[in-house]
Design an enzyme around this catalytic site. Structure first.
Site, PDB file in Angstrom:
ATOM      1  N   CYS A   1       0.811  -1.215   0.000  1.00 52.27           N
ATOM      2  CA  CYS A   1       0.000   0.000   0.000  1.00 52.27           C
ATOM      3  C   CYS A   1       0.850   1.273   0.000  1.00 52.27           C
ATOM      4  O   CYS A   1       1.984   1.281   0.463  1.00 52.27           O
ATOM      5  CB  CYS A   1      -0.945   0.056   1.183  1.00 52.27           C
ATOM      6  SG  CYS A   1      -1.897  -1.435   1.403  1.00 52.27           S
TER       7      CYS A   1
ATOM      8  N   LYS B   1       4.986  -3.400  -6.395  1.00 52.03           N
ATOM      9  CA  LYS B   1       6.409  -3.143  -6.601  1.00 52.03           C
ATOM     10  C   LYS B   1       7.213  -3.287  -5.320  1.00 52.03           C
ATOM     11  O   LYS B   1       8.288  -3.875  -5.304  1.00 52.03           O
ATOM     12  CB  LYS B   1       6.566  -1.731  -7.182  1.00 52.03           C
ATOM     13  CG  LYS B   1       7.998  -1.339  -7.506  1.00 52.03           C
ATOM     14  CD  LYS B   1       8.507  -2.090  -8.698  1.00 52.03           C
ATOM     15  CE  LYS B   1       9.943  -1.768  -9.038  1.00 52.03           C
ATOM     16  NZ  LYS B   1      10.521  -2.833  -9.886  1.00 52.03           N
TER      17      LYS B   1
HETATM   18  O1  M6R Z   1      12.902  -3.672  -3.812  1.00 53.22           O
HETATM   19  P1  M6R Z   1      13.544  -5.000  -3.723  1.00 53.22           P
HETATM   20  O2  M6R Z   1      14.678  -5.187  -4.676  1.00 53.22           O
HETATM   21  O3  M6R Z   1      13.970  -5.365  -2.312  1.00 53.22           O
HETATM   22  O4  M6R Z   1      12.423  -6.046  -4.138  1.00 53.22           O
HETATM   23  C1  M6R Z   1      12.647  -7.413  -4.053  1.00 53.22           C
HETATM   24  C2  M6R Z   1      11.566  -8.204  -4.762  1.00 53.22           C
HETATM   25  O5  M6R Z   1      10.323  -7.937  -4.204  1.00 53.22           O
HETATM   26  C3  M6R Z   1      11.507  -7.894  -6.253  1.00 53.22           C
HETATM   27  O6  M6R Z   1      12.732  -8.084  -6.868  1.00 53.22           O
HETATM   28  C4  M6R Z   1      10.467  -8.786  -6.937  1.00 53.22           C
HETATM   29  O7  M6R Z   1      10.870 -10.113  -6.891  1.00 53.22           O
HETATM   30  C5  M6R Z   1      10.236  -8.321  -8.373  1.00 53.22           C
HETATM   31  N1  M6R Z   1       8.842  -8.160  -8.606  1.00 53.22           N
HETATM   32  C6  M6R Z   1      10.771  -9.279  -9.395  1.00 53.22           C
HETATM   33  O8  M6R Z   1      10.598  -8.795 -10.682  1.00 53.22           O
END
Ligand code: M6R
Length: 584
Positions: free
Chosen positions: A2, A579
């Site tokens: 959120c 995201k």
């Molecule tokens: O912001 P972050 O790099 O910590 O996020 C990690 C994961 O949530 C993120 O890479 C997720 O796996 C993506 N949606 C993959 O494309």
């Protein structure tokens, strides 16, 4: 996860909140809503689905008022329905609330409130909080907010309004929350980027801090209700943060951004990182431990390869597993946290744990003001520019490059010429559309590789499943015959990746095994090697091992993108995801 935002001041409040909601949509898009105070009354507007639905619903509605809060939701407690959509009102209609986070003890509080006669319209933990505030409303509003939220366990960034005055009350634990003065009032937000263009600095709420925001001032408090001086920081956007795009989707733009993002990351590290300081900091380190989630974890696996290559024993863990695994934390280990957003709850929790144990830590992050940057000892930045599409692309390539440079710096190895060559030579390949049909005509998709190509396989598989909903998996070539080969038949597509010369013959064996079971093989390779019979070869430019993980993934990112579009999906907003994963 959120996103929350709010505004007190002059101007068209509806438009201001909608604009900020669009900026925060990457944090969730199951539903959105806003609460606006007008004529001593709070009006609430809600819609299920993307922000554009709320926007449409409000198109012809005149909403006055000068104080409002808004929310974009990624469902945790309760389905994505209108009842569960924020803002939530207290039973007496006096309080409205928006929330980012998870209240872990909400059920016991709900039972206590039910016993007192409170009614609940939603399944959310948030509606419990707003009624708990009503239940504590026998002191000043800020004191009511403090005493109610002190009873909460879990994570929260809360923006709360009261029908009696144009004030937004804020409470924060774990989830991020910022306040900025603008030319016409004050804004609050889960993300600094909503302040771009309207403020040069902002205040960062720390855990268990509170704020009272009016159109003229923002006052900050601790848990005892005493006034405190908040931490202030600059609001800067990077040159790669341009949000207007020519491409049909952010994901495509972000893939196209990769060469520029790599160049920016390399140059930024060159100009900001003090190499001697890093080496001094790493003195006495016997081992490295990398921690991240999803794509960032995959970048960590690539990083582990680079670090092992320069002689540093390295382990890499998924943050959510590391967190509860009772690993021994020691001072001779360097802990590296990888996170595009720097806000991922599990990664943050691990970083906090390592900091509490006073061990050495570095963060590889893409967001300057992120929470993780405030926890670790050193920030090793990527400057990929803002990544909006849920599927991470350019951040991954930049994280891998950052690991390569960090490994070289730690062992005093020259890296500049190789990086310069990569940046000068690399351009995004043209995508071969026939690959999309190959995927669509298959019942099962596997990605097979060996050595660090397995990491590329894992990342390619994650990308494909995330935005096309195709059930696929990645497997190390040597493991095929230990079980997965049983699934291979004439409806199976196996995407094989091979950039490693010393095991090319082993990959050729895998291909024979797959072809003997009538599986289709598409081979992505940098090598001039005879792999035997395959259905298609995609020849890739080689960077003589060092940068192959950084470049080989790009056509596979494209493959996921074009397949998603062909199937009629929106690759920027895959279902059920968001995201930033700011909850556990
Ligand atoms: O912001 P972050 O790099 O910590 O996020 C990690 C994961 O949530 C993120 O890479 C997720 O796996 C993506 N949606 C993959 O494309």
């Amino acid at each position: 996860m959120c996103g929350i935002c709010g505004f007190v001041g002059t101007g068209n409040i509806k438009e201001i909140l909608l604009k900020d909601l669009y900026q925060l949509e990457y944090r969730g898009y199951d539903s959105s809503g806003m609460a606006i105070r007008n004529n001593h009354k709070i009006s609430v507007f809600k819609s299920v689905g993307e922000i554009s639905y709320l926007d449409k619903q409000l198109k012809n509605i005149e909403i006055g008022g000068s104080c409002g809060i808004a929310h974009t939701r990624w469902a945790t407690h309760g389905k994505a329905t209108l009842e569960n959509c924020h803002p939530h009102l207290s039973n007496n209609g006096k309080w409205a609330i928006v929330h980012n986070g998870i209240i872990e003890n909400y059920l016991s509080i709900k039972n206590m409130l039910l016993a007192k006669g409170y009614k609940f319209l939603s399944q959310t933990d948030t509606e419990v909080v707003v009624n708990l505030i009503q239940d504590n409303d026998n002191v000043s509003p800020i004191r009511a907010v403090i005493s109610a939220t002190k009873k909460l366990q879990g994570s929260f960034a809360l923006a709360i309004m009261n029908s009696e005055r144009d004030v937004i009350y804020l409470a924060k634990r774990t989830s991020p929350l910022y306040v900025a003065k603008t030319s016409n009032g004050y804004k609050i937000s889960s993300d600094i980027s909503t302040f771009f263009g309207c403020s040069n600095s902002c205040f960062i709420l720390q855990d268990d801090q509170y704020a009272m925001v009016t159109s003229k001032s923002a006052t900050f408090f601790n848990q005892n209700g005493e006034k405190i001086k908040p931490i202030e920081c600059d609001v800067k956007s990077s040159s790669l943060d341009n949000m207007t795009i020519k491409e049909p989707h952010y994901m495509l733009k972000e893939i196209k951004d990769i060469p520029m993002a790599l160049s920016s990351t390399y140059r930024h590290i060159m100009s900001t990182i003090d190499e001697d300081k890093i080496r001094k900091f790493c003195k006495g380190i016997k081992k490295v431990c990398i921690i991240g989630c999803g794509t960032a974890y995959h970048a960590g696996l690539v990083g582990a390869n680079y670090l092992e290559k320069v002689g540093l024993h390295t382990d890499c863990y998924v943050a959510s597993e590391f967190r509860y695994a009772n690993h021994k934390i020691d001072k001779q280990t360097l802990y590296i946290f990888v996170s595009q957003s720097g806000e991922t709850a599990d990664t943050l929790a691990c970083a906090q744990y390592v900091r509490d144990k006073k061990c050495k830590s570095i963060a590889i992050t893409n967001v300057v003001h992120s929470s993780i940057n405030k926890i670790v000892n050193i920030v090793f930045p990527t400057t990929a520019g803002k990544e909006i599409a849920v599927a991470s692309t350019k951040a991954y390539n930049c994280q891998c490059l950052a690991f390569y440079i960090l490994a070289c710096i730690m062992k005093k190895i020259k890296y500049q010429a190789k990086c310069e060559k990569l940046i000068k030579d690399y351009s995004i390949p043209k995508f071969d559309n026939s690959l999309v049909s190959a995927i669509k005509n298959s019942e099962k998709v596997f990605f097979v590789g060996r050595d660090w190509d397995v990491v590329t396989c894992n990342e390619a598989s994650l990308k494909l499943k995330e935005i096309t909903y195709i059930n696929c998996m990645a497997i190390a070539g040597g493991e095929l015959k230990h079980g997965t080969l049983a699934l291979v038949d004439d409806k199976t597509l196996v995407i094989v990746i091979c950039t490693r010369e010393h095991i090319a013959d082993k990959i050729a064996n895998c291909i024979h095994e797959i072809k003997s079971r009538r599986g289709k093989v598409i081979l992505f390779t940098t090598l001039d090697f005879d792999f035997g019979e395959v259905d298609k070869i995609i020849k890739l430019k080689s960077y003589k091992n060092d940068f192959d993980p950084i470049t080989t993934i790009i056509p596979l990112q494209q493959l996921a993108y074009y397949t998603s579009v062909d199937l009629g999906y929106n690759p920027d907003k895959p279902r059920n995801l968001a995201k930033s994963v700011t909850v556990e």
